[in-house]
Design an enzyme around this catalytic site. Structure first.
Site, PDB file in Angstrom:
ATOM      1  N   TYR A  79       0.851  -1.191   0.000  1.00 33.14           N
ATOM      2  CA  TYR A  79       0.000   0.000   0.000  1.00 33.14           C
ATOM      3  C   TYR A  79       0.887   1.241   0.000  1.00 33.14           C
ATOM      4  O   TYR A  79       1.768   1.378   0.845  1.00 33.14           O
ATOM      5  CB  TYR A  79      -0.897   0.001   1.242  1.00 33.14           C
ATOM      6  CG  TYR A  79      -1.830   1.196   1.330  1.00 33.14           C
ATOM      7  CD1 TYR A  79      -2.922   1.306   0.484  1.00 33.14           C
ATOM      8  CD2 TYR A  79      -1.603   2.203   2.256  1.00 33.14           C
ATOM      9  CE1 TYR A  79      -3.780   2.391   0.562  1.00 33.14           C
ATOM     10  CE2 TYR A  79      -2.459   3.299   2.347  1.00 33.14           C
ATOM     11  CZ  TYR A  79      -3.546   3.382   1.498  1.00 33.14           C
ATOM     12  OH  TYR A  79      -4.388   4.467   1.577  1.00 33.14           O
TER      13      TYR A  79
ATOM     14  N   ASP B 165       9.331   2.711  -0.802  1.00 36.10           N
ATOM     15  CA  ASP B 165       8.352   3.386   0.056  1.00 36.10           C
ATOM     16  C   ASP B 165       8.756   3.102   1.495  1.00 36.10           C
ATOM     17  O   ASP B 165       8.491   2.033   2.043  1.00 36.10           O
ATOM     18  CB  ASP B 165       6.956   2.853  -0.255  1.00 36.10           C
ATOM     19  CG  ASP B 165       5.881   3.445   0.651  1.00 36.10           C
ATOM     20  OD1 ASP B 165       6.226   4.106   1.654  1.00 36.10           O
ATOM     21  OD2 ASP B 165       4.681   3.217   0.376  1.00 36.10           O
TER      22      ASP B 165
ATOM     23  N   LYS C 293       5.124  10.309   8.171  1.00 36.09           N
ATOM     24  CA  LYS C 293       4.867  10.061   9.579  1.00 36.09           C
ATOM     25  C   LYS C 293       6.031  10.404  10.494  1.00 36.09           C
ATOM     26  O   LYS C 293       6.018  11.403  11.197  1.00 36.09           O
ATOM     27  CB  LYS C 293       4.473   8.589   9.806  1.00 36.09           C
ATOM     28  CG  LYS C 293       3.201   8.135   9.098  1.00 36.09           C
ATOM     29  CD  LYS C 293       2.960   6.652   9.400  1.00 36.09           C
ATOM     30  CE  LYS C 293       1.659   6.135   8.838  1.00 36.09           C
ATOM     31  NZ  LYS C 293       1.651   5.975   7.383  1.00 36.09           N
TER      32      LYS C 293
END
Length: 424
Positions: free
Chosen positions: A144, A239, A267
């Site tokens: 994802y 990623d 994050k």
């Protein structure tokens, strides 16, 4: 435990917010029941609106590596907020955090700040297309990379949780440019490259997958991807929204000793504030406007509160590399304890872990890709989730999510977690 206030808030929320939540997995739809509404957090613990305390294994999906409300970060945010919450103009702080990230992460010459991991990955793909002059990308089933259109083809995480196989709104043209294959299947990658020669701009991957549980790359898998990309003039994108600065000071590139062409972050570089970034070598990054013609912009990019929070956290990690040894030891302790209690129980299981990322799959076969993760016993996991929640342990509310360990967690907390699992 009493969840009456959470139930009342969830009922109220559904009148104003789609599904009552602002990110789908929070709805507990996969595991069932009512989502817990959080009031505050400190260190390794969450406290809900009903006064229940939980040992936290989500840690805001990764960034709270030193625990919630980490005092140096909180103080830095408070001090910075007095100067305004946003400028929409350059600040020296943006330079300082960029220089710090460059000193910590391998293979990074330039870095562009954005406002989320989704935006970082979306921008990385646009940059790869602009740099190579090619349009297609390869992604891996179950990985994802945010909710940009091209990433929602056979995505993991929330899409897998809700069993959404075809996302309305993603056009056939976008889907046609997105090639997918199984994680850890290098032969499938070679086939896609051969079938689409000179058309593939990038291969994007979670170097350690965290959106179908924690799944590690097989021996030689990432190294071979690197060789394929070099051979075929394809950019390799890592990623590292989850793995960046968590698995090591230099993230997965350092931990796994494989360099990517573009790296995306999120994050943790804002210590939990809304933030993301993409980075890479100068010759690639200089294609981004205003130097190059690949356009990307954002009013809140480099937001001062996110920058000071991230700078403070990363500086602490950089100055204290022993933190990563401590996280490894705690992760191994939890893995060993859970393995012992599950071996004495009725359910077959597999535990995958690297450093402070870990997941439990109730399965009698190894979990190496999305298919094997999907074949695990989800119903048993759902029962396990609610058992642990009622025991004061907050796990991700989906079998398709990795757990994250913070260094604020104590061995007493880990023992409480293992003891709770032993009663399942």
């Amino acid at each position: 435990m009493n969840y009456q206030s959470s139930k009342a808030l969830f009922e109220r929320a559904q009148h104003s917010i789609p599904g009552g939540v602002n990110s789908p997995v929070r709805a507990f739809k996969s595991v069932g029941g009512t989502p817990v509404f959080i009031e505050r957090a400190k260190g390794a613990y969450l406290y809900d609106v009903d006064g229940n305390q939980y040992i936290d294994f989500i840690n805001s999906w990764g960034p709270m590596i030193l625990g919630h409300a980490y005092e140096p970060v909180i103080k830095a945010i408070r001090d910075k907020a007095g100067s305004s919450t946003s400028f929409g103009a350059p600040t020296e702080l943006e330079i300082e955090i960029a220089e710090l990230i460059k000193s910590m992460a391998p293979n990074v010459d330039l870095i562009r700040m954005v406002s989320s991991g989704t935006e970082a990955c979306m921008s990385a793909i646009r940059l790869a297309r602009g740099y190579t002059g090619k349009n297609k990308l390869i992604k891996f089933e179950g990985c994802y990379h945010g909710h940009a259109d091209c990433f929602l083809v056979k995505a993991g995480s929330g899409v897998a949780t809700f069993n959404i196989q075809k996302v309305p709104g993603v056009t056939p043209g976008v889907a046609a440019d997105t090639l997918t294959c199984a994680y850890n299947d290098i032969a499938a990658v070679e086939n896609l490259v051969a079938e689409n020669r000179n058309e593939i701009a990038a291969i994007i991957i979670e170097p350690v997958a965290g959106n179908m549980g924690c799944i590690l790359p097989g021996e030689g898998f990432l190294e071979t991807l690197r060789k394929i990309c070099d051979r075929e003039n394809i950019l390799l994108i890592f990623d590292e929204v989850m793995t960046g600065f968590r698995l090591a000071k230099g993230g997965a590139q350092e931990k796994l000793k494989v360099n990517a062409d573009i790296i995306t972050y999120g994050k943790i570089i804002g210590a939990g504030m809304p933030v993301g970034a993409f980075a890479g070598r100068k010759e690639i990054m200089n294609h981004i406007a205003p130097v190059g013609s690949v356009y990307q912009a954002g009013t809140l990019s480099g937001n001062p509160l996110a920058m000071i929070a991230g700078y403070t956290l990363l500086r602490g990690l950089n100055a204290n590399p022993v933190i990563y040894d401590e996280l490894e030891t705690k992760g191994a302790y939890l893995e060993k304890g859970l393995s012992e209690v599950f071996r004495a129980g009725p359910h077959p299981f597999r535990i995958n872990r690297l450093g402070s990322m870990i997941s439990v799959h109730f399965s009698d076969h190894d979990i190496t890709d999305f298919t094997s993760a999907s074949e695990a016993d989800i119903e048993v996991f759902n029962k396990f989730f609610h058992h642990m929640l009622n025991s004061g342990v907050y796990l991700p509310p989906s079998a398709f999510e990795t757990w994250f360990i913070s260094n604020a967690i104590t061995y007493q907390d880990l023992d409480r977690t293992i003891d709770a699992a032993s009663r399942f």
